[in-house]
Motif scaffolding. Structure first.
Motif, PDB file in Angstrom:
ATOM      1  N   HIS A   1      11.472  -9.502   7.014  1.00  0.00           N
ATOM      2  CA  HIS A   1      11.039  -9.450   8.309  1.00  0.00           C
ATOM      3  C   HIS A   1       9.043  -8.609   7.970  1.00  0.00           C
ATOM      4  O   HIS A   1       8.801  -8.472   9.317  1.00  0.00           O
ATOM      5  N   PHE A   2       8.895  -8.612   7.465  1.00  0.00           N
ATOM      6  CA  PHE A   2       7.403  -8.319   7.183  1.00  0.00           C
ATOM      7  C   PHE A   2       6.485  -9.129   8.074  1.00  0.00           C
ATOM      8  O   PHE A   2       6.786 -10.694   7.576  1.00  0.00           O
ATOM      9  N   THR A   3       6.070  -8.769   8.437  1.00  0.00           N
ATOM     10  CA  THR A   3       4.475  -9.826   8.986  1.00  0.00           C
ATOM     11  C   THR A   3       2.904  -9.447   7.858  1.00  0.00           C
ATOM     12  O   THR A   3       3.300  -9.185   7.095  1.00  0.00           O
ATOM     13  N   PRO A   4       3.091 -10.631   7.403  1.00  0.00           N
ATOM     14  CA  PRO A   4       2.303 -11.157   6.312  1.00  0.00           C
ATOM     15  C   PRO A   4       0.730  -9.823   5.831  1.00  0.00           C
ATOM     16  O   PRO A   4      -0.266 -10.712   8.111  1.00  0.00           O
ATOM     17  N   ALA A   5       0.159 -10.045   5.502  1.00  0.00           N
ATOM     18  CA  ALA A   5      -1.260  -8.912   5.576  1.00  0.00           C
ATOM     19  C   ALA A   5      -2.203 -10.869   5.554  1.00  0.00           C
ATOM     20  O   ALA A   5      -2.394 -10.823   5.466  1.00  0.00           O
ATOM     21  N   ALA A   6      -2.946 -10.027   7.145  1.00  0.00           N
ATOM     22  CA  ALA A   6      -4.205 -11.006   7.468  1.00  0.00           C
ATOM     23  C   ALA A   6      -4.681 -10.690   6.251  1.00  0.00           C
ATOM     24  O   ALA A   6      -5.774 -12.283   6.006  1.00  0.00           O
ATOM     25  N   GLU A   7      -5.817 -10.074   5.658  1.00  0.00           N
ATOM     26  CA  GLU A   7      -6.168  -9.943   3.876  1.00  0.00           C
ATOM     27  C   GLU A   7      -5.571  -9.429   3.395  1.00  0.00           C
ATOM     28  O   GLU A   7      -5.835  -8.053   3.394  1.00  0.00           O
ATOM     29  N   PRO A   8      -5.173  -9.771   1.798  1.00  0.00           N
ATOM     30  CA  PRO A   8      -4.367  -9.462   1.427  1.00  0.00           C
ATOM     31  C   PRO A   8      -5.147  -9.116   0.334  1.00  0.00           C
ATOM     32  O   PRO A   8      -4.399  -8.628  -1.168  1.00  0.00           O
TER      33      PRO A   8
ATOM     34  N   PRO B   1      -7.677  -8.098  -2.497  1.00  0.00           N
ATOM     35  CA  PRO B   1      -7.679  -6.958  -3.680  1.00  0.00           C
ATOM     36  C   PRO B   1      -8.961  -6.696  -3.028  1.00  0.00           C
ATOM     37  O   PRO B   1      -9.247  -5.514  -2.796  1.00  0.00           O
ATOM     38  N   GLU B   2      -9.548  -7.509  -3.256  1.00  0.00           N
ATOM     39  CA  GLU B   2     -10.890  -7.256  -3.678  1.00  0.00           C
ATOM     40  C   GLU B   2     -11.280  -7.005  -1.606  1.00  0.00           C
ATOM     41  O   GLU B   2     -12.638  -6.421  -1.761  1.00  0.00           O
ATOM     42  N   SER B   3     -10.682  -7.371  -0.413  1.00  0.00           N
ATOM     43  CA  SER B   3     -10.811  -7.170   0.292  1.00  0.00           C
ATOM     44  C   SER B   3     -11.348  -6.196   1.164  1.00  0.00           C
ATOM     45  O   SER B   3     -11.362  -4.945   1.958  1.00  0.00           O
ATOM     46  N   PHE B   4     -10.156  -5.672   0.491  1.00  0.00           N
ATOM     47  CA  PHE B   4      -9.665  -4.339   1.253  1.00  0.00           C
ATOM     48  C   PHE B   4     -11.214  -3.091   0.355  1.00  0.00           C
ATOM     49  O   PHE B   4     -11.523  -2.073   1.313  1.00  0.00           O
ATOM     50  N   LEU B   5     -11.399  -3.351  -0.729  1.00  0.00           N
ATOM     51  CA  LEU B   5     -12.395  -2.425  -1.551  1.00  0.00           C
ATOM     52  C   LEU B   5     -13.463  -2.827  -0.627  1.00  0.00           C
ATOM     53  O   LEU B   5     -14.815  -1.969  -0.503  1.00  0.00           O
ATOM     54  N   GLN B   6     -13.563  -3.961   0.157  1.00  0.00           N
ATOM     55  CA  GLN B   6     -14.925  -4.162   0.545  1.00  0.00           C
ATOM     56  C   GLN B   6     -14.943  -3.099   2.128  1.00  0.00           C
ATOM     57  O   GLN B   6     -15.626  -2.930   2.163  1.00  0.00           O
ATOM     58  N   LEU B   7     -13.807  -3.199   2.728  1.00  0.00           N
ATOM     59  CA  LEU B   7     -13.580  -2.531   3.582  1.00  0.00           C
ATOM     60  C   LEU B   7     -14.411  -0.940   3.061  1.00  0.00           C
ATOM     61  O   LEU B   7     -14.733  -0.628   3.714  1.00  0.00           O
ATOM     62  N   LEU B   8     -13.421  -0.519   2.394  1.00  0.00           N
ATOM     63  CA  LEU B   8     -14.364   0.996   1.882  1.00  0.00           C
ATOM     64  C   LEU B   8     -15.065   1.059   1.298  1.00  0.00           C
ATOM     65  O   LEU B   8     -15.934   2.077   2.299  1.00  0.00           O
ATOM     66  N   VAL B   9     -16.089   0.033   1.609  1.00  0.00           N
ATOM     67  CA  VAL B   9     -17.600   0.194   0.938  1.00  0.00           C
ATOM     68  C   VAL B   9     -17.833   0.023   2.263  1.00  0.00           C
ATOM     69  O   VAL B   9     -18.733   0.929   2.324  1.00  0.00           O
TER      70      VAL B   9
ATOM     71  N   ASP C   1      -5.148  -0.505   9.898  1.00  0.00           N
ATOM     72  CA  ASP C   1      -6.101  -1.062   9.004  1.00  0.00           C
ATOM     73  C   ASP C   1      -5.233  -1.280   7.455  1.00  0.00           C
ATOM     74  O   ASP C   1      -5.506  -2.034   6.771  1.00  0.00           O
ATOM     75  N   LEU C   2      -4.825  -0.465   6.975  1.00  0.00           N
ATOM     76  CA  LEU C   2      -3.722  -0.932   5.920  1.00  0.00           C
ATOM     77  C   LEU C   2      -2.818  -1.882   6.139  1.00  0.00           C
ATOM     78  O   LEU C   2      -2.201  -2.694   5.664  1.00  0.00           O
ATOM     79  N   GLN C   3      -2.163  -2.349   8.110  1.00  0.00           N
ATOM     80  CA  GLN C   3      -1.319  -3.390   7.731  1.00  0.00           C
ATOM     81  C   GLN C   3      -2.058  -4.416   7.254  1.00  0.00           C
ATOM     82  O   GLN C   3      -1.686  -5.421   7.675  1.00  0.00           O
ATOM     83  N   HIS C   4      -3.626  -4.092   8.234  1.00  0.00           N
ATOM     84  CA  HIS C   4      -4.155  -5.672   8.387  1.00  0.00           C
ATOM     85  C   HIS C   4      -3.953  -6.357   6.124  1.00  0.00           C
ATOM     86  O   HIS C   4      -4.590  -7.485   6.284  1.00  0.00           O
ATOM     87  N   HIS C   5      -4.237  -5.241   5.371  1.00  0.00           N
ATOM     88  CA  HIS C   5      -4.624  -5.586   4.194  1.00  0.00           C
ATOM     89  C   HIS C   5      -2.912  -5.667   3.948  1.00  0.00           C
ATOM     90  O   HIS C   5      -2.903  -6.166   2.037  1.00  0.00           O
ATOM     91  N   TYR C   6      -2.092  -4.781   3.301  1.00  0.00           N
ATOM     92  CA  TYR C   6      -1.313  -4.869   3.417  1.00  0.00           C
ATOM     93  C   TYR C   6       0.640  -5.411   3.911  1.00  0.00           C
ATOM     94  O   TYR C   6       0.754  -5.112   5.729  1.00  0.00           O
ATOM     95  N   ASP C   7       1.384  -5.820   3.156  1.00  0.00           N
ATOM     96  CA  ASP C   7       2.469  -6.211   3.696  1.00  0.00           C
ATOM     97  C   ASP C   7       3.108  -5.263   4.042  1.00  0.00           C
ATOM     98  O   ASP C   7       4.353  -5.172   5.536  1.00  0.00           O
TER      99      ASP C   7
ATOM    100  N   GLY D   1       0.858  -1.209   0.127  1.00  0.00           N
ATOM    101  CA  GLY D   1      -0.461   0.129   0.200  1.00  0.00           C
ATOM    102  C   GLY D   1       0.656   1.008   0.351  1.00  0.00           C
ATOM    103  O   GLY D   1       1.511   1.304   0.558  1.00  0.00           O
ATOM    104  N   ILE D   2       0.565   2.096  -0.493  1.00  0.00           N
ATOM    105  CA  ILE D   2       1.061   3.589  -1.155  1.00  0.00           C
ATOM    106  C   ILE D   2      -0.133   4.207  -1.033  1.00  0.00           C
ATOM    107  O   ILE D   2      -0.674   5.188  -1.876  1.00  0.00           O
TER     108      ILE D   2
END
Length: 449
Positions: free
Chosen positions: A385-392, A394-402, A88-94, A2-3
């Protein structure tokens, strides 16, 4: 990935991620969302460059090609700190990169600076660039105005203040900007630089633009010319400085043209007070002198200038980002080569910064590429060393926005808005006319009636 921020810094960072050889060799798939609080991409390229600079705006073509890549998804009208938090971003992005730029004016601590008629350059620039979050009306006060600063923004502001509004009709300005500039009565614009002619931060292209305006005469004062040892050394080292000084010298010795409007360039003048009771009535400066090492000191000689408005263009500052430390003095997110640091100066895993929010508002747009390379190089080195995103997905992030009621815009939507602006321009014989209102931009981008 995520940027946050869809200006040049964020877009260049995304481009480098898609090209990274280490990621490609490891077979690591790259998927990038670029989020921006505005419905449109490009940041200060769209809302920070003067409308009569089409050559600079052509960089949009290069940025367009990057955003058109299949690995990159643009999501506009999404505001970090309002619609989303860091978790929120860390939940969806590495990993997350902040590229939010610098959008505030640096303050100037002198008496009278808060008087009505005293403005920050960023506010004026955002207005004439039709930023959707800026009020549509701007009254340009007085016949004589001051601009404080010696960089490209100061030069842009001075040029727009002096320019005949009709000469901007071939650009993408909106009607409210045209009407506001058409109503101005300015005959004299005074630009004040604290240091000497060899210390100006403007580029030769920006400087020369001042003298290409019909009916406007640029005036440079010979008594402002002084070159100490450090200045002479800079002339030898920098072609840009050498060109600037030569241009200014030629302007200082030429015969007056007697134009209707005048743009005065004053060097070695330090603003010390904005004069006036109820509103701006003048500006007091102290005459400075060079000290031999490129710095200046006051002479104790003060001059009062009759102006009815003051625009300060002494630099931009970034804005704080929710959930992250912030260096208010520098206007940046604390970081080590792009790795964002916590209050104990330890790197926050998976959180990075690039562009002006990383290093401050230094350098031109092209410098952003090298800055992004440093950040991306470190990000790629840290990826194990990243913690993998729980819900990576693409559609899951759009659902959050909706779910949160965010009326986000997309890359296809931006192209729809861009086509609409071009059609508005075609009706007036122009390349483009901007849509100013945020709601209208969003409606058009989302194809809503």
């Amino acid at each position: 990935m995520g940027i946050v921020g869809a200006g040049p810094a964020g877009i260049y960072a995304a481009d480098l991620l898609t090209k990274d050889e280490t990621l490609a060799a490891s077979g690591t798939p790259v998927s990038i969302d670029i989020l921006d609080k505005l419905p449109s991409p490009y940041g200060l390229v769209r809302y920070g460059v003067a409308p009569d600079h089409p050559r600079i705006k052509q960089i949009q073509g290069a940025l367009h090609k990057i955003l058109d890549k299949p690995e990159i998804r643009f999501l506009g009208n999404v505001e970090y700190g309002v619609d989303l938090k860091l978790e929120d971003l860390q939940h969806h992005y590495d990993a997350v990169i902040f590229a939010t730029g610098s959008d505030r004016d640096r303050s100037l601590d002198i008496p009278g600076i808060e008087l009505p008629g005293s403005h920050g350059a960023a506010d004026f620039v955002f207005w004439y660039d039709s930023h959707p979050d800026v009020a549509p009306d701007w009254h340009v006060e007085g016949t004589s105005v001051a601009v404080i600063g010696a960089g490209n923004v100061a030069v842009d502001v001075a040029r727009i203040l002096a320019k005949d509004a009709d000469n901007l009709l071939e650009t993408d300005i909106t009607d409210n900007v045209y009407q506001g500039l058409r109503a101005k009565k300015v005959t004299d614009v005074h630009v004040f630089a604290r240091r000497g002619i060899a210390q100006g931060k403007f580029t030769p292209m920006e400087l020369r633009e001042l003298d290409k305006q019909p009916g406007v005469e640029v005036i440079v004062y010979p008594e402002d010319f002084d070159l100490d040892d450090a200045s002479l050394a800079t002339l030898e080292e920098s072609n840009q400085v050498k060109t600037n000084v030569k241009v200014l010298q030629n302007w200082a010795i030429r015969d007056p043209r007697g134009e209707e409007k005048r743009l005065h360039l004053h060097f070695l003048h330090r603003p010390v007070e904005v004069l006036g009771e109820e509103r701006v009535e003048g500006l007091r400066t102290e005459r400075m002198e060079l000290t031999g090492d490129g710095n200046v000191r006051g002479t104790g000689v003060f001059i009062d200038h009759d102006v009815q408005a003051v625009y300060r263009a002494i630099g931009y500052l970034g804005s704080p980002a929710t959930d992250l430390p912030f260096d208010e003095d520098r206007g940046v997110i604390p970081n080590d080569a792009g790795r964002v640091l916590d209050l104990d100066e330890r790197a926050i895993p998976g959180v990075y910064a690039t562009g002006w929010i990383k290093r401050g508002p230094v350098g031109l747009i092209g410098h952003t590429k090298g800055d992004a390379l440093e950040t991306i190089t470190n990000l790629v080195a840290d990826r194990d060393h990243f913690t993998p995103a729980a819900e990576p997905e693409p559609e899951s992030f759009l659902q959050l926005l909706v779910e949160r009621g965010v009326h986000y815009t997309t890359w296809d939507g931006w192209q729809r808005l861009e086509a609409h602006e071009e059609s508005l321009g075609e009706e007036q014989g122009r390349k483009r006319v901007k849509v100013r209102e945020r709601d209208e931009m969003t409606r058009i981008a989302r194809a809503e009636s």
